[in-house]
Motif scaffolding. Structure first.
Motif, PDB file in Angstrom:
ATOM      1  N   THR A 291      -5.858   6.155  -2.570  1.00  0.00           N
ATOM      2  CA  THR A 291      -6.521   6.370  -1.280  1.00  0.00           C
ATOM      3  C   THR A 291      -5.541   6.665  -0.163  1.00  0.00           C
ATOM      4  OG1 THR A 291      -6.424   4.019  -0.735  1.00  0.00           O
ATOM      5  CG2 THR A 291      -8.411   4.800  -1.828  1.00  0.00           C
TER       6      THR A 291
ATOM      7  N   ASP B  66      -4.780  -0.434  -3.677  1.00  0.00           N
ATOM      8  CA  ASP B  66      -5.685   0.636  -3.241  1.00  0.00           C
ATOM      9  C   ASP B  66      -5.157   2.006  -3.671  1.00  0.00           C
ATOM     10  OD1 ASP B  66      -6.837  -1.531  -1.929  1.00  0.00           O
ATOM     11  OD2 ASP B  66      -5.909  -1.033  -0.008  1.00  0.00           O
TER      12      ASP B  66
ATOM     13  N   ASP C 122      -8.050   1.887  -6.765  1.00  0.00           N
ATOM     14  CA  ASP C 122      -8.925   1.513  -5.653  1.00  0.00           C
ATOM     15  C   ASP C 122     -10.381   1.391  -6.082  1.00  0.00           C
ATOM     16  OD1 ASP C 122      -9.005   1.089  -2.669  1.00  0.00           O
ATOM     17  OD2 ASP C 122     -10.589   2.590  -2.928  1.00  0.00           O
TER      18      ASP C 122
ATOM     19  N   THR D 268       0.854  -1.187   0.000  1.00  0.00           N
ATOM     20  CA  THR D 268       0.000   0.000   0.000  1.00  0.00           C
ATOM     21  C   THR D 268       0.892   1.239   0.000  1.00  0.00           C
ATOM     22  OG1 THR D 268      -0.113  -0.083   2.398  1.00  0.00           O
ATOM     23  CG2 THR D 268      -1.927  -1.095   1.198  1.00  0.00           C
TER      24      THR D 268
END
Ligand code: C2E
Ligand code: MG
Ligand code: MG
Ligand code: MG
Length: 279
Positions: free
Chosen positions: A184, A181, A203, A152
């Motif tokens: 975000t 993702d 995402d 991430t």
């Protein structure tokens, strides 16, 4: 007096809070034994090429079936595992299990180019993480290109120098990296230049609004254009219907993952799916 009364009333009248902390405690205790007890398994969700639906790989997603608590969703137990450090042994188990599965499929001729594995911040920050990955590749006999690690943005944003060294070591091993993702997190675009990343996973929150909301479409367009300029592939996450898939293809996304194509499935079911879709 008032304080004591307050505390007492918390105990007596806030069973929700109390049971939540008790549940976290119980989850932690149970989770620490889940591997030995054989309660964990991996489900696999295919990723497909948007132009023709051809399967390219799968993402491994952890499942925990507790005999009394039932199926505990990752949203609940991954956080507990991260907070307690249990994510380290769990993450090792996931990595090895996913690579073993890939090797088995490969031997059986199941079409699956790679298996993507989610990596938590705590795992990635271990100084010897690249060595652990290398050791798992060796033990299972899987080639580095059969694996993809999903990081991430927060993994890369924190302690960028150490993260850079780790991604370089993984690159040297030949293991592809994806940002999960994407869009975000704590978004500094600078790291896209510095880190050797191959794929961006757009995402689900943006994907869900494509065809409905111009702002989400603008973000998808931006990510697709950025990826193209940087030579990265894009994977749309959480594509739930064919219309979204067509719109994402038109906006420059290459790959997709979502219920429109396949749900996360146990290994045998996923193998049949891959064989059928890969023909
Ligand atoms: P993620 O890595 O972003 O995984 C995608 C999640 O989206 C999965 O949820 C998947 O089941 C769900 N999904 C896929 N297609 C669709 C769709 O079309 N619509 C909707 N609404 N959802 C879709 P899942 O399996 O519950 O996992 C949740 C999160 O838990 C994962 O998000 C990941 O962050 C974490 N996780 C799961 N397995 C592992 C693991 O082995 N290690 C680590 N560190 N984290 C994991
Ligand atoms: Mg993921
Ligand atoms: Mg994701
Ligand atoms: Mg996630």
């Amino acid at each position: 007096e008032a304080k004591a009364a307050g505390r007492r009333s918390w105990r007596v009248y806030n069973p929700a809070l109390q049971s939540r902390s008790e549940r976290v405690h119980a989850l932690h205790r149970a989770l620490s034994q889940a591997v030995q007890r054989g309660e964990l398994s991996l489900h696999y969700q295919p990723q497909v090429r948007l132009t023709d639906g051809a399967p390219l790989g799968v993402e491994a997603l952890l499942r925990w079936h507790h005999p009394r608590l039932g199926v505990v969703p990752p949203a609940e137990f991954i956080g507990v595992a991260e907070d307690s450090g249990l994510i380290i042994p769990l993450g090792d188990w996931v990595l090895e299990q996913a690579l073993r599965q890939w090797v088995q499929w490969h031997d059986q001729g199941v079409p699956c180019a790679r298996v993507a594995v989610n990596v938590s911040v705590a795992q990635f920050r271990q100084g010897d993480f690249p060595h652990r990955v290398q050791a798992a590749l060796r033990r299972t006999g899987a080639p580095a290109h059969a694996l993809e690690l999903e990081l991430t943005e927060s993994v890369l944003a924190h302690d960028a120098e150490a993260a850079l060294a780790t991604t370089e070591a993984l690159r040297a091993l030949g293991v592809p990296l994806a940002i999960d993702d994407f869009g975000t997190g704590y978004s500094s675009l600078a790291y896209l230049r510095r880190f050797a990343v191959q794929r961006l996973k757009i995402d689900r929150s943006f994907v869900a609004d494509v065809g409905r909301d111009g702002d989400a479409e603008a973000i998808v367009d931006l990510i697709a254009a950025l990826a193209q300029r940087l030579g990265l592939q894009t994977v749309a996450e959480g594509v739930e219907n064919p219309t979204q898939g067509a719109l994402l293809l038109a906006r420059g996304c290459q790959l997709a993952q979502g219920y429109a194509y396949a749900r996360p499935m146990p290994p045998d079911e996923c193998a049949s799916w891959l064989r059928t879709a890969g023909r």
